[in-house]
Enzyme design. Structure first.
Site, PDB file in Angstrom:
ATOM      1  N   HIS A   6       0.821  -1.248  -0.174  1.00 16.44           N
ATOM      2  CA  HIS A   6      -0.091  -0.061   0.026  1.00 16.44           C
ATOM      3  C   HIS A   6       1.004   1.345   0.054  1.00 16.44           C
ATOM      4  O   HIS A   6       0.326   2.372  -0.276  1.00 16.44           O
ATOM      5  CB  HIS A   6      -0.807  -0.023   1.166  1.00 16.44           C
ATOM      6  CG  HIS A   6      -0.507   0.390   2.645  1.00 16.44           C
ATOM      7  ND1 HIS A   6      -0.211  -0.578   3.391  1.00 16.44           N
ATOM      8  CD2 HIS A   6      -0.043   1.510   2.912  1.00 16.44           C
ATOM      9  CE1 HIS A   6       0.532  -0.119   4.611  1.00 16.44           C
ATOM     10  NE2 HIS A   6       0.300   1.317   4.331  1.00 16.44           N
TER      11      HIS A   6
ATOM     12  N   ASP B 210      -0.651  -7.471   1.123  1.00 16.99           N
ATOM     13  CA  ASP B 210      -0.091  -6.097   1.219  1.00 16.99           C
ATOM     14  C   ASP B 210       1.596  -6.212   1.426  1.00 16.99           C
ATOM     15  O   ASP B 210       2.150  -6.411   2.524  1.00 16.99           O
ATOM     16  CB  ASP B 210      -0.606  -5.419   2.500  1.00 16.99           C
ATOM     17  CG  ASP B 210      -0.086  -3.923   2.688  1.00 16.99           C
ATOM     18  OD1 ASP B 210       0.542  -3.495   1.555  1.00 16.99           O
ATOM     19  OD2 ASP B 210      -0.161  -3.214   3.706  1.00 16.99           O
TER      20      ASP B 210
ATOM     21  N   SER C 247       4.353   2.123   8.347  1.00 11.88           N
ATOM     22  CA  SER C 247       3.772   0.927   7.686  1.00 11.88           C
ATOM     23  C   SER C 247       5.060   0.676   6.730  1.00 11.88           C
ATOM     24  O   SER C 247       5.881   1.508   6.268  1.00 11.88           O
ATOM     25  CB  SER C 247       2.551   1.377   6.820  1.00 11.88           C
ATOM     26  OG  SER C 247       2.995   2.404   6.123  1.00 11.88           O
TER      27      SER C 247
END
Ligand SMILES: *[C@@H]1O[C@H](CO)[C@@H](O)[C@H](O)[C@H]1NC(C)=O
Ligand SMILES: *[C@@H]1O[C@H](CO)[C@@H](O)[C@H](O)[C@H]1NC(C)=O
Ligand SMILES: *[C@@H]1O[C@H](CO)[C@@H](O)[C@H](O)[C@H]1NC(C)=O
Ligand SMILES: *[C@@H]1O[C@H](CO)[C@@H](O)[C@H](O)[C@H]1NC(C)=O
Ligand SMILES: *[C@@H]1O[C@H](CO)[C@@H](O)[C@H](O)[C@H]1NC(C)=O
Ligand SMILES: *[C@@H]1O[C@H](CO)[C@@H](O)[C@H](O)[C@H]1NC(C)=O
Ligand SMILES: *[C@@H]1O[C@H](CO)[C@@H](O)[C@H](O)[C@H]1NC(C)=O
Ligand SMILES: *[C@@H]1O[C@H](CO)[C@@H](O)[C@H](O)[C@H]1NC(C)=O
Ligand SMILES: *[C@@H]1O[C@H](CO)[C@@H](O)[C@H](O)[C@H]1NC(C)=O
Length: 674
Positions: A467, A520, A624
């Site tokens: 992402h 992801d 992230s």
């Protein structure tokens, strides 16, 4: 959700990172130009061009209300707080610099535009406009450096944009001070069994500032005898204790013995070293005069080795048959032994160099028949797959032959074993600063300026979350991605990015609305190979079938936000320890949340959760894309990639990580095919 705060956090970051930089050229003009300027202004410009340049300022237009000495309205140019010029009036007035541009002495210049309130009555003067550019300073042409001081370069000066460097005539080399040229001498290794050495220019006077090193290193079965010629003269200073080698000397160093410093006018004659290696250092400075020295060296075989040596020579004679006649003379106790045979000692040539490793000679003539070399990897960052060193022997046909079948082995990176371990894993919620070299796989990525995390998994591969690398369903272009590694404080880290070769998003990652974080995971191939050291090392991939046991403590790290309210960004790499959470517990927590909130992503079997049920202020830590590392058998392996989460540090809510074990085949395939 974590990422909704990215906007705020990222704006702060941009602001924090904004720092003025020198430029090569630019333009300045008075406020409102070309409309008439206002009264009561005071405005300052600080022009800054790169080091080693001057600023050339050209006034393209000047129209400032004229006054005597420009005391009312003026444009003042300052260098280093000293006024270079004060201007007003128009093109032809006496307070105009004319067509000649203004050249600064250094690389900065300040402009101040000031207007008085007496220009309050309507006036039509429009101020000024100017352009400036950086002009390279020709350091070399700065002629006379002043009496008593040394020239910039002792021989050749080369001007370069923004700087200069010194160079030397043939036969000289640049001294460490980067300006003095020294006579280049020595540096040779003498491996023949007899030879001749002499000081530079011998018997003419030696040049000043010499520092010459000569190494004689022969087969360890031989010992070296030095025979200095009578023509020996090294400047010495007479003291009460006798001559002393103060300015010039020749130092003879024999292993395991006190080094000898030689000088004076008398030749030392013969020096029997009883060693197979000798180092000679010849030193002169700018005082005194020496005519130098010369010597012949010879070698003879030691008694202990003779027996073995003869057998070896015979063996090589018997095995190898070539047309060259090779003769050995061995002198021992006045008996000459001559061996003739129709054989050559074969030369295998230099062994192939080893990337991230090296070669050591274990025995024998260098590269010749029966010599043995050993390859080793640069430990502890690289090792051979089996963990053993590889030895090669120079066999017949002039070829290196290995003890394993692998003639040129490869050194593979050691993963998951930092040179420094975090000593106290506090079970605290809240990030701690990671000491240097404890999380060497951590990388900081910026994507169009947004900070995210990632990790090194191989010498050309970075792993992160998909992402982070997609925008409007498409992979971001590789120019927008910057990768930084090798430091734990952000300021020095952001120095020099590693370049992206290609970006590989998992083909089944499809998250158009930010609600589907399945798969992801993404890989980035680098343009160049990284050489690992204590501050950059890869993390291991999971072993096939690796399990995630509830309660196992993982190490999460990142350069991301520390606090949401108010957003604060860390300046240092942080880590936190969080336990793996039972999948059912996590599923329950997401299910419960979905009752009160729409638009929540779903938990799939390609994900797992970590965190503590009681929540905590800083469980958000870890950008992230960053790693969730577990440790087995002293090796860290990447269990998860920070993926998504609901709020931060709230009770009963966990962060969700991509389960890396489910992607081993894809990772393997991607790395092999690209
Ligand atoms: C400046 O002087 C030159 C000739 O010396 C003239 O041609 C020019 O028009 C003058 N400029 C102004 C703004 O007065
Ligand atoms: C040393 O060298 C001289 C010539 O410079 C020579 O006459 C002498 O024999 C040599 N000595 C030995 C032991 O080789
Ligand atoms: C030469 O060295 C060997 C060992 O390296 C030693 O046994 C021997 O005594 C030495 N000989 C002399 C003359 O110093
Ligand atoms: C080696 O040769 C030198 C002279 O060349 C001699 O003085 C010495 O005794 C010899 N040593 C051996 C071990 O043969
Ligand atoms: C040993 O050989 C050398 C070189 O051929 C020769 O000069 C020398 O006289 C010989 N010595 C003896 C004792 O035969
Ligand atoms: C491999 O060689 C290096 C250097 O020669 C040595 O330090 C290391 O201990 C050796 N390793 C093994 C496993 O033999
Ligand atoms: C950049 O990205 C494109 C498309 O993904 C790729 O074809 C290219 O090889 C990449 N690398 C470089 C260095 O431009
Ligand atoms: C490790 O390598 C990087 C890049 O080559 C370098 O910037 C860094 O200073 C090195 N670190 C150490 C501890 O040698
Ligand atoms: C990756 O590929 C290599 C070579 O095909 C294979 O030896 C290795 O077992 C694979 N590893 C995994 C985890 O699939």
């Amino acid at each position: 959700m974590g990422w909704t705060y990215c906007v705020i956090w990222f704006l702060c970051l941009r602001w924090l990172l904004l720092e003025s930089q020198p430029v090569m050229h630019g333009e300045v003009h008075s406020p409102q130009y070309p409309l008439p300027y206002l009264p009561n202004l005071l405005k300052q410009w600080d022009l800054w061009v790169p080091e080693g340049h001057q600023i050339q300022l050209s006034l393209t237009h000047l129209d400032i209300k004229a006054s005597s000495g420009c005391y009312q309205d003026s444009l003042t140019v300052l260098y280093d707080q000293k006024v270079v010029g004060k201007f007003c009036g128009q093109e032809n007035s006496s307070h105009h610099p004319g067509k000649v541009p203004i050249l600064s002495q250094g690389n900065r210049l300040t402009l101040i535009f000031q207007t008085s309130d007496s220009s309050a009555e309507l006036q039509q003067h429009i101020g000024f406009s100017a352009t400036y550019e950086a002009i390279d300073v020709d350091e070399c042409s700065k002629s006379d450096p002043g009496p008593g001081s040394l020239p910039l370069c002792s021989q050749i000066c080369i001007n370069t944009p923004g700087s200069y460097h010194c160079s030397c005539h043939y036969g000289y080399k640049l001294h460490l001070d980067q300006r003095t040229c020294l006579f280049s001498c020595g540096g040779n290794i003498f491996e023949q069994h007899a030879g001749h050495l002499s000081s530079p220019r011998h018997p003419r006077p030696s040049p000043p500032f010499l520092s010459c090193k000569y190494i004689i290193s022969v087969d360890p079965r031989f010992i070296i005898t030095l025979n200095f010629t009578d023509n020996f003269h090294i400047d010495s200073v007479d003291t009460q204790q006798g001559p002393s080698c103060q300015h010039h000397w020749l130092q003879v160093t024999i292993p395991d013995r006190e080094p000898m410093k030689l000088c004076g006018g008398k030749s030392p004659g013969l020096i029997a070293t009883n060693s197979s290696s000798v180092i000679l250092d010849y030193h002169t400075d700018d005082e005194g005069l020496s005519h130098g020295w010369s010597l012949d060296y010879s070698t003879n075989v030691t008694i202990t080795y003779l027996h073995k040596y003869v057998i070896n020579v015979w063996l090589s004679c018997l095995i190898e048959v070539t047309s060259i006649i090779y003769t050995f003379f061995l002198s021992l106790a006045n008996i000459n032994i001559s061996l003739f045979c129709s054989s050559a000692v074969n030369d295998c040539g230099e062994p192939e160099p080893l990337m991230n490793g090296g070669v050591t000679f274990l025995s024998g003539f260098q590269n010749q028949y029966r010599s043995v070399v050993q390859y080793h990897c640069n430990e502890p960052f690289y090792s051979f797959p089996g963990g053993v060193n590889v030895s090669l022997t120079c066999k017949g046909e002039g070829k290196w032959t290995s003890n394993t079948n692998n003639v040129t082995p490869t050194c593979i990176p050691v993963c998951g074993q930092p040179t420094t371990l975090i000593s106290t894993y506090q079970r605290i919620i809240g990030g701690s600063e990671a000491p240097d070299n404890t999380i060497p796989w951590q990388v900081l990525l910026t994507i169009d300026g947004i900070r995210v995390g990632g990790m090194v998994i191989a010498d050309r591969w970075i792993m992160t979350a998909a992402h982070d690398l997609t925008h409007n369903r498409k992979p971001v272009s590789n120019e927008t991605v910057r990768i930084y590694m090798g430091r734990t404080d952000v300021k020095s880290l952001m120095g020099c990015p590693v370049l992206v070769g290609s970006i590989h998003i998992h083909p089944e990652y499809n998250n158009p609305n930010g609600l589907d974080f399945n798969n992801d995971i993404a890989l980035i191939k680098l343009q160049d190979t990284i050489t690992f050291n204590s501050s950059i090392m890869p993390i291991c991939l999971p072993a096939e079938g690796a399990t995630y046991i509830t309660g196992m403590m993982g190490l999460v790290s990142g350069f991301g936000i520390m606090e949401i309210y108010p957003p604060r960004i860390t300046k240092k790499l942080k880590y936190v320890q969080l336990p793996v959470v039972e999948q059912d517990t996590c599923r329950e927590s997401v299910k419960k949340l979905k009752k009160t909130r729409n638009n929540l992503p779903s938990l799939t079997d390609n994900m797992f959760c970590a965190g503590v049920p009681e929540g905590g202020k800083d469980t958000c830590l870890g950008d992230s894309g960053g790693p969730f590392a577990l440790r087995d058998d002293g090796q860290f392996w990447v269990a998860g990639i920070v993926s998504w989460g609901v709020d931060c540090g709230q009770q009963g809510r966990y962060r969700v990580y991509t389960k890396v074990t489910n992607y081993l085949d894809w990772i393997n395939k991607t790395m092999q095919e690209n």
